[in-house]
Design an enzyme around this catalytic site. Structure first.
Site, PDB file in Angstrom:
ATOM      1  N   HIS A   1      -3.326  -0.868   9.354  1.00  0.00           N
ATOM      2  CA  HIS A   1      -3.530  -2.081   9.453  1.00  0.00           C
ATOM      3  C   HIS A   1      -4.630  -2.534  10.600  1.00  0.00           C
ATOM      4  O   HIS A   1      -6.014  -2.682  10.407  1.00  0.00           O
ATOM      5  CB  HIS A   1      -1.952  -2.941   9.859  1.00  0.00           C
ATOM      6  CG  HIS A   1      -0.765  -2.603   9.385  1.00  0.00           C
ATOM      7  ND1 HIS A   1      -1.127  -2.727   7.822  1.00  0.00           N
ATOM      8  CD2 HIS A   1       0.102  -2.296   9.645  1.00  0.00           C
ATOM      9  CE1 HIS A   1      -0.166  -2.685   7.450  1.00  0.00           C
ATOM     10  NE2 HIS A   1       0.340  -2.225   8.149  1.00  0.00           N
TER      11      HIS A   1
ATOM     12  N   ASP B   1       1.066  -0.143   1.281  1.00  0.00           N
ATOM     13  CA  ASP B   1       1.744  -0.453   1.798  1.00  0.00           C
ATOM     14  C   ASP B   1       3.557  -0.612   1.512  1.00  0.00           C
ATOM     15  O   ASP B   1       4.393  -0.093   0.976  1.00  0.00           O
ATOM     16  CB  ASP B   1       1.406  -1.227   3.325  1.00  0.00           C
ATOM     17  CG  ASP B   1       2.080  -1.690   4.181  1.00  0.00           C
ATOM     18  OD1 ASP B   1       3.475  -1.136   3.974  1.00  0.00           O
ATOM     19  OD2 ASP B   1       1.853  -2.082   4.980  1.00  0.00           O
TER      20      ASP B   1
HETATM   21 ZN    ZN Z   1       3.520   0.442   6.810  1.00  0.00          ZN
END
Ligand code: ZN
Length: 443
Positions: free
Chosen positions: A264, A315
């Site tokens: 991220h 994800d």
């Molecule tokens: Zn994750």
């Protein structure tokens, strides 16, 4: 085996009439400009690219698809729903779900997944008789789906800074990093499976427990992954607890470097950018999840300029489509800057292939050349989405217009896993997904 790709992405360009000879699981030779398939060669019509690397996955989040799109909420309310599903998983149901999820990935051209795995123990935190039953279920699931896996065994010890695990998090915790390391050390690599480490986040691993995880990975020269600054609240809590940002804390504890992937990295300071890029830390972007969870847009172009390789992951599996992740990296940057052309299709493809594999500890994968692993994904150039542009624009077409549904053929280690859009060994993948999700989600 001999494959004949109508067009292939090799050496950073589209070549036509590409013969790819394999020996065992490697590419033995690549020849371009061969007008017709040699006798006995398997035809790969369309554009063949290196198999895609999904660098960040939590397989069980796939069970949330659709269910979490009702109503409103935040990352934190989404997380409560996710905990509800995790509470109902056991090694058997996780094998069933993950096999179907990884088969969905294979159908999308993904030949290697980085599974960020923290659901280790039985409900309440009691270890299974075989302490790695859940991780072994994931390794087996990847084998049955025909793809490679790097199991990123994740250390997860706390609910927050100075806060012990809550009820749902007891399954994640080994107690301390030493116990985590002892359990993770029992995991064995296989031809299709490698083992890496992960620090869940600076929220979930106390500062004094970060270095032991980083050292475990360093001893093995294994990948080390960590969720980083997905939410501003993490930054604020870390500053309050330690007087430094999450990136600053990881740097201080020796957790950054070329084997590390920060996942991220959405909310960073200028100093954070310097620490990540200067240490050669990879950043894994998960744009479809970041937009789904209203995380924000990370400073991807700044990270690349600072020196961080970029990779891509699906994800939470709101969708599983690496082409969508790749173009989102560029398109999000366009929305933010109101300028176009931050990355070429070639650069986006590199993130989805070569750099993704390197971040998962498979440096010999992600390119079509002699000596590399024979992992291939072929994208149709004659679908309603991809028809029109000439083959010379195959990379631009694939990255900016194709979807996972355009993947027709997938080869992993010299073996065909998907032919004409059909998974050869996984059977009815939509049916398997439906059954697995039905067992886990109560509406
Ligand atoms: Zn994750």
């Amino acid at each position: 085996m001999t494959y004949w790709a109508e067009h292939a992405w090799t050496g950073g360009a589209v070549a036509s009439g590409v013969v790819i000879e394999t020996a065992g699981e490697r590419i033995a030779a690549v020849r371009t400009g061969v007008a017709a398939p040699p006798p006995g060669a398997e035809r790969l019509p369309g554009l063949t690219v290196p198999g895609l690397a999904n660098a960040h996955s939590h397989a069980f989040h796939r069970a949330l698809r659709g269910f979490v799109q009702r109503g409103s909420g935040t990352f934190w309310t989404w997380r409560e729903t996710m905990y509800g599903v995790s509470a109902r998983l056991d090694p058997g149901s996780y094998l069933e779900l993950a096999r179907a999820v990884y088969a969905e990935m294979a159908l999308a051209g993904i030949t290697c997944v980085g599974e960020f795995h923290y659901l280790h123990h039985a409900p309440g935190g009691r270890p299974y008789a075989e302490p790695n039953s859940m991780g072994e279920a994931l390794i087996e699931a990847a084998a049955r789906a025909g793809i490679r896996i790097t199991l990123l065994d994740t250390c997860y010890l706390a609910a927050g800074f100075g806060t012990p695990p809550e009820q749902h998090q007891l399954r994640f915790s080994d107690g301390d990093a030493a116990a985590w390391a002892a359990r993770a050390a029992e995991l064995k690599e296989r031809p299709h499976a490698r083992i890496g480490a992960a620090v869940h986040s600076v929220r979930a691993v106390p500062a004094d427990q970060i270095a032991p995880v980083a050292e475990w990975a360093a001893e093995r020269q294994a990948p080390l992954h960590v969720h980083l600054s997905e939410q501003p609240a993490e930054n604020e809590a870390c500053l309050a607890a330690h007087g430094r940002t999450p990136t600053g804390l990881l740097a201080e504890r020796g957790a950054l470097g070329p084997r590390t992937s920060a996942v991220h990295a959405t909310h960073l300071t200028g100093a954070d950018l310097g620490l990540l890029g200067g240490s050669g830390t990879t950043v894994c972007l998960c744009p479809t999840t970041e937009r789904d969870l209203a995380d924000g847009i990370g400073p991807a172009a700044d990270l690349a300029r600072a020196g961080s390789p970029l990779t891509l992951g699906s994800d939470s599996h709101a969708v599983i489509d690496l082409f969508e992740e790749a173009r989102a990296m560029e398109l999000d940057e366009r929305l933010r800057t109101r300028r176009r052309g931050h990355w070429s299709a070639a650069a986006l493809l590199r993130a989805a292939t070569l750099d993704g594999h390197a971040s998962l500890g498979w440096p010999e994968a992600g390119r079509i050349e002699a000596g590399a692993l024979a992992d291939l994904a072929t994208v149709a150039l004659d679908s309603v989405r991809t028809a029109g542009p000439p083959p010379s624009l195959g990379a631009e077409t694939a990255v900016f217009a194709a979807t996972a549904a355009d993947v027709r053929h997938v080869v992993v280690g010299g073996r065909t896993v998907v032919r004409d859009g059909v998974h050869l060994t996984a059977g009815d993948v939509p049916g398997a997904l439906a059954r697995a999700v039905d067992r886990l989600v109560t509406t």
